[in-house]
Motif scaffolding. Structure first.
Motif, PDB file in Angstrom:
ATOM      1  N   LEU A   1      48.871 106.510  -4.608  1.00 31.08           N
ATOM      2  CA  LEU A   1      47.421 106.395  -4.764  1.00 31.08           C
ATOM      3  C   LEU A   1      47.019 104.983  -5.186  1.00 31.08           C
ATOM      4  N   VAL A   2      47.763 104.395  -6.110  1.00 27.32           N
ATOM      5  CA  VAL A   2      47.508 103.000  -6.504  1.00 27.32           C
ATOM      6  C   VAL A   2      47.606 102.106  -5.280  1.00 27.32           C
ATOM      7  N   SER A   3      48.668 102.279  -4.503  1.00 25.97           N
ATOM      8  CA  SER A   3      48.888 101.456  -3.318  1.00 25.97           C
ATOM      9  C   SER A   3      47.738 101.561  -2.328  1.00 25.97           C
ATOM     10  N   GLU A   4      47.287 102.773  -2.065  1.00 24.24           N
ATOM     11  CA  GLU A   4      46.206 102.969  -1.089  1.00 24.24           C
ATOM     12  C   GLU A   4      44.893 102.362  -1.568  1.00 24.24           C
ATOM     13  N   LEU A   5      44.522 102.606  -2.825  1.00 23.98           N
ATOM     14  CA  LEU A   5      43.240 102.090  -3.315  1.00 23.98           C
ATOM     15  C   LEU A   5      43.244 100.567  -3.438  1.00 23.98           C
ATOM     16  N   VAL A   6      44.350  99.993  -3.885  1.00 24.42           N
ATOM     17  CA  VAL A   6      44.427  98.529  -3.992  1.00 24.42           C
ATOM     18  C   VAL A   6      44.455  97.910  -2.592  1.00 24.42           C
ATOM     19  N   THR A   7      45.180  98.503  -1.667  1.00 25.22           N
ATOM     20  CA  THR A   7      45.206  97.989  -0.295  1.00 25.22           C
ATOM     21  C   THR A   7      43.798  97.955   0.282  1.00 25.22           C
ATOM     22  N   ASN A   8      43.048  99.031   0.113  1.00 20.49           N
ATOM     23  CA  ASN A   8      41.674  99.054   0.628  1.00 20.49           C
ATOM     24  C   ASN A   8      40.842  97.923   0.041  1.00 20.49           C
ATOM     25  N   ALA A   9      40.957  97.719  -1.261  1.00 27.32           N
ATOM     26  CA  ALA A   9      40.162  96.667  -1.895  1.00 27.32           C
ATOM     27  C   ALA A   9      40.559  95.291  -1.380  1.00 27.32           C
ATOM     28  N   VAL A  10      41.851  95.032  -1.275  1.00 25.33           N
ATOM     29  CA  VAL A  10      42.338  93.711  -0.860  1.00 25.33           C
ATOM     30  C   VAL A  10      42.029  93.440   0.614  1.00 25.33           C
ATOM     31  N   VAL A  11      42.323  94.402   1.462  1.00 26.40           N
ATOM     32  CA  VAL A  11      42.193  94.196   2.909  1.00 26.40           C
ATOM     33  C   VAL A  11      40.738  94.208   3.367  1.00 26.40           C
ATOM     34  N   HIS A  12      39.943  95.107   2.817  1.00 27.06           N
ATOM     35  CA  HIS A  12      38.606  95.304   3.362  1.00 27.06           C
ATOM     36  C   HIS A  12      37.496  94.549   2.658  1.00 27.06           C
ATOM     37  N   THR A  13      37.774  93.955   1.497  1.00 27.97           N
ATOM     38  CA  THR A  13      36.709  93.191   0.843  1.00 27.97           C
ATOM     39  C   THR A  13      36.985  91.697   0.831  1.00 27.97           C
ATOM     40  N   GLY A  14      38.271  91.309   0.761  1.00 26.44           N
ATOM     41  CA  GLY A  14      38.595  89.887   0.672  1.00 26.44           C
ATOM     42  C   GLY A  14      38.123  89.275  -0.628  1.00 26.44           C
ATOM     43  N   ARG A  15      37.925  90.113  -1.640  1.00 32.18           N
ATOM     44  CA  ARG A  15      37.434  89.649  -2.935  1.00 32.18           C
ATOM     45  C   ARG A  15      38.336  90.175  -4.041  1.00 32.18           C
ATOM     46  N   PRO A  16      38.281  89.552  -5.216  1.00 31.77           N
ATOM     47  CA  PRO A  16      39.071  90.066  -6.339  1.00 31.77           C
ATOM     48  C   PRO A  16      38.666  91.498  -6.696  1.00 31.77           C
TER      49      PRO A  16
ATOM     50  N   GLN B   1      44.312  97.678 -17.568  1.00 30.90           N
ATOM     51  CA  GLN B   1      43.789  97.163 -16.305  1.00 30.90           C
ATOM     52  C   GLN B   1      44.546  95.930 -15.854  1.00 30.90           C
ATOM     53  N   LEU B   2      44.478  95.706 -14.548  1.00 34.94           N
ATOM     54  CA  LEU B   2      45.154  94.584 -13.914  1.00 34.94           C
ATOM     55  C   LEU B   2      44.177  93.910 -12.968  1.00 34.94           C
ATOM     56  N   GLU B   3      44.037  92.600 -13.107  1.00 36.71           N
ATOM     57  CA  GLU B   3      43.211  91.825 -12.183  1.00 36.71           C
ATOM     58  C   GLU B   3      43.975  91.669 -10.871  1.00 36.71           C
ATOM     59  N   ILE B   4      43.295  91.902  -9.760  1.00 33.96           N
ATOM     60  CA  ILE B   4      43.904  91.840  -8.428  1.00 33.96           C
ATOM     61  C   ILE B   4      43.241  90.705  -7.641  1.00 33.96           C
ATOM     62  N   ARG B   5      44.067  89.803  -7.131  1.00 33.97           N
ATOM     63  CA  ARG B   5      43.549  88.731  -6.270  1.00 33.97           C
ATOM     64  C   ARG B   5      43.414  89.267  -4.841  1.00 33.97           C
ATOM     65  N   PRO B   6      42.571  88.656  -4.023  1.00 33.10           N
ATOM     66  CA  PRO B   6      42.415  89.117  -2.631  1.00 33.10           C
ATOM     67  C   PRO B   6      43.567  88.636  -1.750  1.00 33.10           C
ATOM     68  N   ASP B   7      44.760  89.153  -2.028  1.00 33.88           N
ATOM     69  CA  ASP B   7      45.978  88.756  -1.337  1.00 33.88           C
ATOM     70  C   ASP B   7      46.816  90.019  -1.123  1.00 33.88           C
ATOM     71  N   PRO B   8      47.255  90.299   0.103  1.00 37.25           N
ATOM     72  CA  PRO B   8      48.048  91.515   0.355  1.00 37.25           C
ATOM     73  C   PRO B   8      49.289  91.643  -0.523  1.00 37.25           C
ATOM     74  N   ALA B   9      49.855  90.548  -1.011  1.00 39.39           N
ATOM     75  CA  ALA B   9      51.019  90.622  -1.893  1.00 39.39           C
ATOM     76  C   ALA B   9      50.679  91.298  -3.223  1.00 39.39           C
ATOM     77  N   GLU B  10      49.407  91.360  -3.548  1.00 36.84           N
ATOM     78  CA  GLU B  10      48.973  91.987  -4.795  1.00 36.84           C
ATOM     79  C   GLU B  10      49.224  93.496  -4.799  1.00 36.84           C
ATOM     80  N   VAL B  11      49.327  94.102  -3.634  1.00 35.69           N
ATOM     81  CA  VAL B  11      49.559  95.542  -3.564  1.00 35.69           C
ATOM     82  C   VAL B  11      50.911  95.877  -4.187  1.00 35.69           C
ATOM     83  N   GLY B  12      51.936  95.131  -3.834  1.00 35.06           N
ATOM     84  CA  GLY B  12      53.256  95.339  -4.432  1.00 35.06           C
ATOM     85  C   GLY B  12      53.243  95.084  -5.927  1.00 35.06           C
TER      86      GLY B  12
END
Length: 157
Positions: free
Chosen positions: A41-56, A2-13
């Protein structure tokens, strides 16, 4: 894994790079069609989480081991858990929209996908069967330009 994702669009890359780095150890080579589909698929799901929630969020990958190359039941699972309890909802995206097609792509490319409440948030997941027939490109699999959905596309919120 697993990888922790911050609420930042750069996290998608960063999530795409992290997922690619995990593929070799599982016996999935970068030139396999499965690898590119998995990264999309990773890109799409992470993008949704980052863009639409604004939360980790947390990205989880369940990859088969190297010995699974010959196993017809080997399944790859991508899961993103975020801290928003809002369910994924249908959204119309017109031809000029720059977003709103993420879950339509997931639906076209994954063998299975879904979501469920998890704690104070939710988990959105998708699975690919490693030894299933190779998938077409997103445009072809979805009738060209996702027309299988007409004017309807989906996003996770």
């Amino acid at each position: 894994m697993q990888l922790e994702i911050r609420p930042d669009p750069a996290e998608v890359g960063r999530a795409r790079r992290w997922a690619r780095s995990r593929l070799a150890g599982s016996g999935i080579t970068a030139d396999e069609p499965l690898a590119e589909t998995l990264i999309l698929l990773v890109s799409e799901l992470v993008t949704n989480a980052v863009v639409h929630t604004g939360r980790p969020a947390v990205l989880r990958l369940c990859l088969p081991g190297p010995a699974a190359e010959e196993c017809p039941s080997a399944t790859v699972r991508v899961e993103v858990t975020d801290r928003s309890s809002r369910a994924p909802v249908p959204r119309c995206a017109d031809d000029d929209a720059t977003g709103g097609r993420g879950l339509a792509l997931v639906d076209c490319l994954a063998d299975r996908w879904g979501w469920s409440p998890e704690g104070a948030g939710k988990s959105i997941w998708c699975e690919l069967d490693r030894c299933s027939q190779p998938r077409q490109s997103a445009a072809l699999a979805c009738g060209g330009g996702l027309s299988a959905y007409g004017d309807l596309a989906f996003e996770a919120v």
